[in-house]
Design a protein around this motif. Sequence first.
Motif, mmCIF file in Angstrom:
data_model
loop_
_atom_site.group_PDB
_atom_site.id
_atom_site.type_symbol
_atom_site.label_atom_id
_atom_site.label_comp_id
_atom_site.label_asym_id
_atom_site.label_seq_id
_atom_site.Cartn_x
_atom_site.Cartn_y
_atom_site.Cartn_z
ATOM 1 N N VAL A 1 -23.949 -41.508 -33.645
ATOM 2 C CA VAL A 1 -25.113 -40.637 -33.662
ATOM 3 C C VAL A 1 -25.827 -40.799 -34.983
ATOM 4 O O VAL A 1 -25.211 -40.941 -36.039
ATOM 5 C CB VAL A 1 -24.676 -39.172 -33.467
ATOM 6 N N ASP A 2 -27.154 -40.802 -34.967
ATOM 7 C CA ASP A 2 -27.914 -40.886 -36.195
ATOM 8 C C ASP A 2 -27.574 -39.719 -37.102
ATOM 9 O O ASP A 2 -27.292 -38.611 -36.650
ATOM 10 C CB ASP A 2 -29.423 -40.858 -35.890
ATOM 11 N N ALA A 3 -27.610 -39.967 -38.413
ATOM 12 C CA ALA A 3 -27.326 -38.907 -39.374
ATOM 13 C C ALA A 3 -28.275 -37.743 -39.145
ATOM 14 O O ALA A 3 -29.477 -37.926 -38.949
ATOM 15 C CB ALA A 3 -27.489 -39.450 -40.798
ATOM 16 N N GLY A 4 -27.716 -36.551 -39.173
ATOM 17 C CA GLY A 4 -28.555 -35.364 -38.992
ATOM 18 C C GLY A 4 -28.753 -34.958 -37.554
ATOM 19 O O GLY A 4 -29.429 -33.968 -37.281
ATOM 20 N N ALA A 5 -28.180 -35.711 -36.578
ATOM 21 C CA ALA A 5 -28.344 -35.357 -35.168
ATOM 22 C C ALA A 5 -27.734 -33.991 -34.901
ATOM 23 O O ALA A 5 -26.651 -33.669 -35.390
ATOM 24 C CB ALA A 5 -27.694 -36.416 -34.278
ATOM 25 N N MET B 1 -23.477 -36.183 -21.883
ATOM 26 C CA MET B 1 -24.183 -35.414 -22.906
ATOM 27 C C MET B 1 -24.104 -36.088 -24.276
ATOM 28 O O MET B 1 -25.033 -35.983 -25.082
ATOM 29 C CB MET B 1 -23.643 -33.992 -22.966
ATOM 30 N N VAL B 2 -23.027 -36.801 -24.546
ATOM 31 C CA VAL B 2 -22.970 -37.597 -25.767
ATOM 32 C C VAL B 2 -24.031 -38.700 -25.720
ATOM 33 O O VAL B 2 -24.740 -38.954 -26.699
ATOM 34 C CB VAL B 2 -21.560 -38.201 -25.969
ATOM 35 N N THR B 3 -24.155 -39.343 -24.568
ATOM 36 C CA THR B 3 -25.191 -40.363 -24.403
ATOM 37 C C THR B 3 -26.576 -39.771 -24.597
ATOM 38 O O THR B 3 -27.451 -40.368 -25.259
ATOM 39 C CB THR B 3 -25.096 -41.001 -22.999
ATOM 40 N N LEU B 4 -26.789 -38.591 -24.045
ATOM 41 C CA LEU B 4 -28.080 -37.923 -24.216
ATOM 42 C C LEU B 4 -28.364 -37.678 -25.688
ATOM 43 O O LEU B 4 -29.473 -37.942 -26.174
ATOM 44 C CB LEU B 4 -28.079 -36.602 -23.447
ATOM 45 N N ALA B 5 -27.380 -37.147 -26.418
ATOM 46 C CA ALA B 5 -27.582 -36.860 -27.836
ATOM 47 C C ALA B 5 -27.805 -38.129 -28.645
ATOM 48 O O ALA B 5 -28.582 -38.138 -29.599
ATOM 49 C CB ALA B 5 -26.375 -36.088 -28.378
ATOM 50 N N ARG B 6 -27.148 -39.210 -28.261
ATOM 51 C CA ARG B 6 -27.266 -40.465 -29.004
ATOM 52 C C ARG B 6 -28.569 -41.193 -28.716
ATOM 53 O O ARG B 6 -29.195 -41.764 -29.613
ATOM 54 C CB ARG B 6 -26.111 -41.391 -28.641
ATOM 55 N N THR B 7 -28.961 -41.212 -27.457
ATOM 56 C CA THR B 7 -30.042 -42.114 -27.043
ATOM 57 C C THR B 7 -31.273 -41.421 -26.477
ATOM 58 O O THR B 7 -32.296 -42.081 -26.270
ATOM 59 C CB THR B 7 -29.521 -43.099 -25.983
ATOM 60 N N GLY B 8 -31.166 -40.125 -26.165
ATOM 61 C CA GLY B 8 -32.291 -39.441 -25.521
ATOM 62 C C GLY B 8 -32.508 -39.922 -24.105
ATOM 63 O O GLY B 8 -33.625 -39.857 -23.577
ATOM 64 N N SER B 9 -31.444 -40.370 -23.451
ATOM 65 C CA SER B 9 -31.585 -40.869 -22.084
ATOM 66 C C SER B 9 -30.317 -40.581 -21.299
ATOM 67 O O SER B 9 -29.251 -40.321 -21.860
ATOM 68 C CB SER B 9 -31.865 -42.378 -22.073
ATOM 69 N N LEU B 10 -30.451 -40.625 -19.965
ATOM 70 C CA LEU B 10 -29.340 -40.422 -19.057
ATOM 71 C C LEU B 10 -29.442 -41.401 -17.904
ATOM 72 O O LEU B 10 -30.518 -41.943 -17.624
ATOM 73 C CB LEU B 10 -29.353 -38.998 -18.487
ATOM 74 N N GLN B 11 -28.339 -41.591 -17.202
ATOM 75 C CA GLN B 11 -28.365 -42.390 -15.983
ATOM 76 C C GLN B 11 -28.845 -41.514 -14.833
ATOM 77 O O GLN B 11 -28.290 -40.447 -14.578
ATOM 78 C CB GLN B 11 -26.990 -42.958 -15.664
ATOM 79 N N ALA B 12 -29.885 -41.956 -14.146
ATOM 80 C CA ALA B 12 -30.407 -41.220 -12.997
ATOM 81 C C ALA B 12 -29.520 -41.445 -11.783
ATOM 82 O O ALA B 12 -28.616 -42.286 -11.783
ATOM 83 C CB ALA B 12 -31.841 -41.662 -12.699
ATOM 84 N N VAL B 13 -29.805 -40.708 -10.730
ATOM 85 C CA VAL B 13 -28.956 -40.731 -9.541
ATOM 86 C C VAL B 13 -28.947 -42.105 -8.869
ATOM 87 O O VAL B 13 -27.982 -42.462 -8.183
ATOM 88 C CB VAL B 13 -29.420 -39.627 -8.554
ATOM 89 N N ASP B 14 -29.989 -42.902 -9.102
ATOM 90 C CA ASP B 14 -30.033 -44.240 -8.497
ATOM 91 C C ASP B 14 -29.477 -45.321 -9.416
ATOM 92 O O ASP B 14 -29.554 -46.505 -9.102
ATOM 93 C CB ASP B 14 -31.473 -44.583 -8.095
ATOM 94 N N GLY B 15 -28.929 -44.907 -10.574
ATOM 95 C CA GLY B 15 -28.355 -45.869 -11.502
ATOM 96 C C GLY B 15 -29.294 -46.331 -12.593
ATOM 97 O O GLY B 15 -28.855 -46.997 -13.544
#
Length: 267
Positions: free
Chosen positions: A3-7, A206-220
């Motif tokens: 995670v970026d510093a300060g996240a 949620m870790v992925t969300l915090a790290r990248t600002g993105s998630l895997q959608a239902v279709d992949g």
Amino acid sequence: MGVDAGARMDLNSDVGEGFGRWSLGDDAAVIAAVTSANVACGFHAGDPATMAATVRTALEHDVAVGAHVSYRDLAGFGRRYVDATETELVGDVVYQIGALAGLCRTLGARIGYVKPHGALYNTIADADGAGAKHARAVIEAVGAYDADLPLVGLAGSPLLDRAREAGLGVVAEAFADRAYTPEGALVSRREPGSVLHDADEVAQRMVTLARTGSLQAVDGSTVRIEAGSICVHGDSPGAVAMAQAVRAALTAAGVELRSFAAAPRAA
């Protein structure tokens, strides 16, 4: 990738959703795992005693208190659309904020934000379409009561832009246990797979969300979800384990967990 510093991230949950002799969820355990507590204000759930007890628990854990406002739909748990006029809805929202604020005052607490519930939340997310009338009403009500209270809304929704234009602070929200469409909308609860139940899977998402600002959608596919707060539901099966798993995973990943709202104790 770290995670970026300060996240940092806020964790919120809907609590105080009992009524009279009926209780829902383990509020004490859920509040201990989050940083912001969305307290039902009596229109979809909650009563004075339940509201007060919930605020006391939030104070014990130094968790921010938010007004969880709803359509006037106690029988339907706020999950049914109510065709109120703008004037009616402004009054209903101000009424609910004021009810919780009054109880907070007697307990040495204060409200730190407003988050709509259920059908009202979903309706006003479409602030440039079918939900425009009720979005205007909620924005007007929050601004009239206290324009310094942030409004929580669905990440990527037009509501956030309309609220900013009206001078309100906003907080974009993601949902830990919900599946997303490729367009960034929540998959309807009527669809299979709309609600996620594996606590470890949800925590890693949620870790992925915090790290990248993105998630895997239902279709992949990958969908951008830029959020400052994550909702972990307090009334679903396994809610406590889910909230604890998300908190533990984010902490282990180096994300600072802190509410966006003012401290719960009155100055």
